[in-house]
Scaffold this motif. Structure first.
Motif, mmCIF file in Angstrom:
data_model
loop_
_atom_site.group_PDB
_atom_site.id
_atom_site.type_symbol
_atom_site.label_atom_id
_atom_site.label_comp_id
_atom_site.label_asym_id
_atom_site.label_seq_id
_atom_site.Cartn_x
_atom_site.Cartn_y
_atom_site.Cartn_z
ATOM 1 N N ARG A 91 1.263 -1.296 0.377
ATOM 2 C CA ARG A 91 -0.141 0.018 -0.203
ATOM 3 C C ARG A 91 1.115 1.194 0.379
ATOM 4 N N LEU A 92 0.598 2.376 -0.477
ATOM 5 C CA LEU A 92 0.865 3.230 -0.779
ATOM 6 C C LEU A 92 1.244 4.337 0.463
ATOM 7 N N ALA A 97 4.576 5.720 5.103
ATOM 8 C CA ALA A 97 5.229 5.938 6.665
ATOM 9 C C ALA A 97 6.284 5.479 6.679
ATOM 10 N N TYR A 98 7.006 4.805 5.312
ATOM 11 C CA TYR A 98 7.932 3.804 5.721
ATOM 12 C C TYR A 98 9.506 5.028 5.344
ATOM 13 N N SER A 141 -4.472 3.335 -0.949
ATOM 14 C CA SER A 141 -4.797 3.118 0.429
ATOM 15 C C SER A 141 -4.067 4.031 1.267
ATOM 16 N N GLY A 142 -4.802 5.198 1.484
ATOM 17 C CA GLY A 142 -4.320 5.907 2.197
ATOM 18 C C GLY A 142 -3.671 7.494 1.484
ATOM 19 N N GLU A 143 -3.192 7.694 1.993
ATOM 20 C CA GLU A 143 -2.414 9.503 1.422
ATOM 21 C C GLU A 143 -0.960 8.982 1.205
ATOM 22 N N PHE A 144 -0.236 9.915 -0.234
ATOM 23 C CA PHE A 144 1.312 9.405 -0.648
ATOM 24 C C PHE A 144 1.050 11.101 -0.636
ATOM 25 N N ASN A 147 6.389 -4.253 -10.957
ATOM 26 C CA ASN A 147 5.433 -5.608 -11.663
ATOM 27 C C ASN A 147 4.120 -4.771 -12.187
ATOM 28 N N HIS A 148 3.704 -4.304 -10.630
ATOM 29 C CA HIS A 148 1.952 -4.086 -11.106
ATOM 30 C C HIS A 148 1.708 -2.681 -10.509
ATOM 31 N N VAL A 149 1.110 -1.919 -11.546
ATOM 32 C CA VAL A 149 0.433 -0.820 -10.324
ATOM 33 C C VAL A 149 -1.158 -0.189 -10.598
ATOM 34 N N SER A 150 -2.000 -0.479 -9.840
ATOM 35 C CA SER A 150 -2.774 0.176 -10.130
ATOM 36 C C SER A 150 -3.352 0.984 -10.304
ATOM 37 N N VAL A 151 -4.629 1.520 -10.930
ATOM 38 C CA VAL A 151 -4.799 3.174 -11.194
ATOM 39 C C VAL A 151 -4.923 4.144 -10.152
ATOM 40 N N GLY A 152 -5.237 3.734 -9.426
ATOM 41 C CA GLY A 152 -5.367 4.849 -8.382
ATOM 42 C C GLY A 152 -3.840 4.870 -7.642
ATOM 43 N N ALA A 153 -3.286 3.838 -7.691
ATOM 44 C CA ALA A 153 -1.608 4.163 -7.207
ATOM 45 C C ALA A 153 -1.248 5.016 -8.294
ATOM 46 N N ALA A 154 -1.190 4.885 -9.736
ATOM 47 C CA ALA A 154 -0.411 5.286 -10.535
ATOM 48 C C ALA A 154 -0.384 7.009 -10.228
#
Length: 159
Positions: A77-78, A83-84, A119-122, A132-139
């Motif tokens: 999750r983003l 957080a890291y 997920s959450g705020e980035f 390898n993969h990224v969801s549309v929202g994450a991108a």
């Protein structure tokens, strides 16, 4: 505090039941196994056996398909990556790939690759991901923050 004063919390440890150690223990003589028969002896192989009739677990129909070649991905999750980065365990200036995520402790081991999920705020600026993969929202969230995503194992035009 001294070494001889260290003790577990009350009720944290429980004494092992010593079966077959006399009448006074409550589990002497037959040792809680009842009287005679296959189950009272050692080396029992009776679970699931139905006297020669085909056992129930073998009579039930098989369902579905289990693909032995399916890839196992690390879903990350983003907000966890954020957080890291905030804690300083993950370097946002370098390329964030499976190796960097393992080194930072975000994932335990790189399986067949990494999949980013929104997920959450980035809000980390100019982070480059190699996954390898990224969801549309994450991108969308990464690009909105000024970062970019490079997909591994796929041609550049495939999406």
């Amino acid at each position: 505090m001294k070494l001889n004063e260290i003790a577990d919390n009350a009720g944290a440890t429980k004494a092992k039941v010593r079966v077959g150690r006399g009448i006074g223990s409550g589990l002497g003589k037959t040792g809680g196994r009842g009287v005679k028969g296959q189950k009272s002896r050692s080396g029992v192989s009776i679970n699931g056996f139905e006297g020669g009739q085909m056992p129930l677990h073998m009579r039930m129909p098989k369902r579905g398909f289990n693909n032995p070649f399916a890839k196992k991905w690390n879903a990350v999750r983003l907000d966890r990556i954020q957080a890291y980065i905030d804690s300083g365990k993950l370097d946002a200036k370098g390329v964030v790939d499976a190796e960097a995520l393992v080194k930072a402790g975000v994932i335990r081991r790189a399986k067949d690759g990494v999949r980013l999920i929104n997920s959450g705020e980035f809000k980390a600026k100019k982070v480059t991901f190699k996954v390898n993969h990224v969801s549309v929202g994450a991108a969308a969230a990464i690009e909105a923050a000024g970062g970019k995503v490079e997909l591994i194992g796929k041609p550049a035009d495939a999406e």
